[in-house]
Design a protein around this motif. Structure first.
Motif: not given
Lengths: 109, 113
Positions: B33, B90, B94, B97-105
Motif C-alpha cells: 500500500x 508511507x 501485509x 487474510x482478514x486479521x493481517x496487520x499492515x506493517x509500515x516503512x
C-alpha cells in the motif's frame, strides 16, 4: 460516506489510566485496528478486534462494540514513552483500512 | 534486515518534476500500500496492490501511479509534482487474510515547491 471519529488531543498524568474512544461508520466491517505513532515515525500495530469484547495485551486493552460502532483503547500505568498519536482504523467491505485522524496523547509528569 | 525500506528519507522537489518514491519489503507479503499523511487528516490510501502484477486505486489516486513487477517492490511515481502533493508518504505491506496487520516503512517526507 465512511467516517472514523477520535478526539484530536488528550492529556493524562504519568501512572494514570486513559481511555481513547473511536466511533466509526463504514461500508462493512472486517475488524478494527489500533496503531501507535510517535512523532516523526511510522505507525506501529497495537491491537486488533473483530468480535465484541475486550482484548488485553499488557498495559494496553482494546474494546469493541460492533452494534454501537464503537471502540476504545485503554492505556494503564501510563509512562512518558506513551506520549504519541493513537490511530484507529477499520477494515471495510473492500478489505481496505479506513483511518481516523488520530488522537495525540500528551503525558505529564 | 526484515521489514520495509523506503527511499529517499526526504526530498525537496520543484513543481512539474517527476519523482519516484521507492519501497521494498522482505517479508514476502502479498499486499502492499501507499498512503499519504497530512496534518489533521488520517492516513489516506493512494494505491494498493493485492499481489504482484495487480494494482488498484485508493481514495486519492490522482497524480500518482504505481507498478508491482514483483513481490518485493512497489514504487510510487509522481508524473508532474504539484505543491498539494507535499506530504509524508508511507508504504505498508501485509498478508491478505482478514486479521493481517499492515506493517509500515519509515516514510518519505516530500516537499514540492
Amino acid at each position: 460516506g465512511q467516517n472514523i471519529d477520535q478526539p484530536t488531543e488528550m492529556t493524562a498524568t504519568e501512572g494514570a489510566i486513559v481511555q481513547i474512544n473511536c466511533t466509526y461508520q463504514t461500508s462493512g466491517f472486517n475488524g478494527l485496528f489500533w496503531y501507535q505513532q510517535h512523532a516523526g515515525e511510522a505507525p506501529t500495530f497495537l491491537s486488533y478486534n473483530v468480535l465484541d469484547g475486550l482484548e488485553e495485551k499488557g498495559r494496553f486493552s482494546s474494546f469493541l462494540s460492533r452494534s454501537k460502532g464503537y471502540s476504545y483503547l485503554l492505556l494503564k500505568e501510563l509512562q512518558m514513552k506513551d506520549s504519541a498519536s493513537y490511530l484507529c482504523a477499520v477494515r471495510d467491505s473492500n478489505y481496505q483500512l479506513i483511518w481516523g485522524a488520530g488522537t495525540k496523547l500528551i503525558i505529564k509528569p | 534486515i526484515a521489514g520495509i525500506t523506503q527511499a529517499p528519507t526526504s526530498q525537496i522537489l520543484a513543481a512539474g518534476r517527476r519523482m519516484t518514491l521507492r519501497c521494498t519489503q522482505d517479508m514476502r507479503h502479498n499486499a502492499m500500500y501507499w498512503y499519504r499523511q497530512d496534518l489533521g487528516l488520517g492516513l489516506r490510501l493512494i494505491h494498493y496492490s493485492n499481489t504482484a502484477g495487480t494494482t488498484g486505486k485508493g481514495e486519492v489516486p490522482d497524480g500518482y501511479s504505481v507498478s508491482r513487477a514483483n513481490t518485493d517492490d512497489f514504487p510510487l511515481t509522481l508524473a508532474s509534482a504539484v505543491p498539494s502533493q507535499t506530504s509524508v508518504y508511507f508504504c505498508a505491506s501485509s498478508g491478505t487474510s482478514g486479521a493481517d496487520t499492515q506493517y509500515f516503512g519509515p516514510g518519505t517526507r516530500l516537499t514540492v515547491l
